[in-house]
Design a protein around this motif. Sequence first.
Motif, PDB file in Angstrom:
ATOM      1  N   VAL A  59       0.853  -1.208   0.000  1.00  0.00           N
ATOM      2  CA  VAL A  59       0.000   0.000   0.000  1.00  0.00           C
ATOM      3  C   VAL A  59       0.888   1.257   0.000  1.00  0.00           C
ATOM      4  O   VAL A  59       0.534   2.291   0.541  1.00  0.00           O
ATOM      5  N   LYS A 113       9.301   2.572  -4.778  1.00  0.00           N
ATOM      6  CA  LYS A 113       8.218   3.407  -5.296  1.00  0.00           C
ATOM      7  C   LYS A 113       7.788   4.512  -4.335  1.00  0.00           C
ATOM      8  O   LYS A 113       7.413   5.599  -4.757  1.00  0.00           O
ATOM      9  N   ILE A 133      -5.869   5.336   3.492  1.00  0.00           N
ATOM     10  CA  ILE A 133      -7.173   5.861   3.090  1.00  0.00           C
ATOM     11  C   ILE A 133      -8.305   4.910   3.492  1.00  0.00           C
ATOM     12  O   ILE A 133      -9.441   5.329   3.693  1.00  0.00           O
ATOM     13  N   ALA A 182       3.015   6.992   1.134  1.00  0.00           N
ATOM     14  CA  ALA A 182       2.000   7.610   0.261  1.00  0.00           C
ATOM     15  C   ALA A 182       0.836   8.198   1.049  1.00  0.00           C
ATOM     16  O   ALA A 182      -0.258   8.368   0.519  1.00  0.00           O
ATOM     17  N   GLY A 228       0.224  12.510   4.584  1.00  0.00           N
ATOM     18  CA  GLY A 228       0.918  12.232   5.838  1.00  0.00           C
ATOM     19  C   GLY A 228       2.392  11.884   5.643  1.00  0.00           C
ATOM     20  O   GLY A 228       3.213  12.093   6.536  1.00  0.00           O
ATOM     21  N   ALA A 287      -1.550   8.889   4.858  1.00  0.00           N
ATOM     22  CA  ALA A 287      -2.303   8.109   5.827  1.00  0.00           C
ATOM     23  C   ALA A 287      -3.075   7.043   5.046  1.00  0.00           C
ATOM     24  O   ALA A 287      -3.371   7.229   3.861  1.00  0.00           O
TER      25      ALA A 287
END
Length: 260
Positions: free
Chosen positions: A24, A60, A68, A64, A111, A66
């Motif tokens: 994630v 990568k 979601i 990215a 975040g 908090a």
Amino acid sequence: MVPETLLVERDGGVATVTFNRPKVLNALNTQTMNELRQVLLDLRHDEGVRCVILTGAGDKAFVAGADINELAVQTPTSGKQHAMAGQHVLELIETLGKPVIAAINGYALGGGCELAMACTIRMAADTAKLGQPEINLGLIPGYAGTQRLARLVGRGRAMELILTGRQIGADEARQIGLVTQVVPAASLMDEARKLAGRLAASAPVAMRYIIEAVNRGPEMAFPDACVFEATLFGLVASTEDMREGTKAFLEKRKAAFTGK
Ligand code: CO8
């Protein structure tokens, strides 16, 4: 406690904490934030650790944002509570008493960008992308991004970035002062470790006071901030490291700082 969403490695005086939820893009869920709080408390009290690197697993993403999935089901009370709890964790980074380097290896969004901004120094891979895209989710930053971004890059730029939610590349981030150094992605960790090694060999008490003075000064009236600086300057004069540093200079040798 052995963290499940973070990897913690120590090498000499440098600890590297890696956000480790690559599926994630290392998004921050409640578990990660709780684990990060505990890891930071451990590192703060560990005198053997002189510098910390934060980075993300995979090539990568740094972080990215908090998670979601959690944001989608938050309530007004849980939203406020999670935002405040997260703000406290980021404050722990800022006040850790030793330098924390954000090695931004990819997306640092929401975040993730807020987390990087709480670090002492931000170094980015040339492939990194930063931004505060909360507006695209009908949200606003909640880990003090509206405050730290404005302080770092100025109110006008912060306003534009947060209102549009646009992502910026590493070069633009450097131009506006959001990161201080951009390096090829393949050498990011080497460069971060090199810098960390250099900081880890410095005088720890003086470093702690520099971080405190630079971070707290702007919240004070200028004359008060100068008195604060002078007081910290006086305090470092009580350290063995000050004697060693000045003596080593006069003896034309490299200082060996002990943290005392
Ligand atoms: N949360 C949860 N899952 C995420 C997140 C996230 N922030 N970001 C990415 N993922 C997941 C994707 O859902 C996807 O999962 P799956 O493989 O199961 O479909 C996987 O990671 C890979 O992501 P993508 O397929 O989307 O990868 P792309 O290369 O196509 O895109 C992006 C990469 C552009 C980074 C894209 O994933 C993206 O836009 N992510 C969301 C970025 C974002 O909006 N971040 C801000 C979140 S809000 C926030 O951070 C508020 C902070 C304050 C909160 C205070 C209270 C808690």
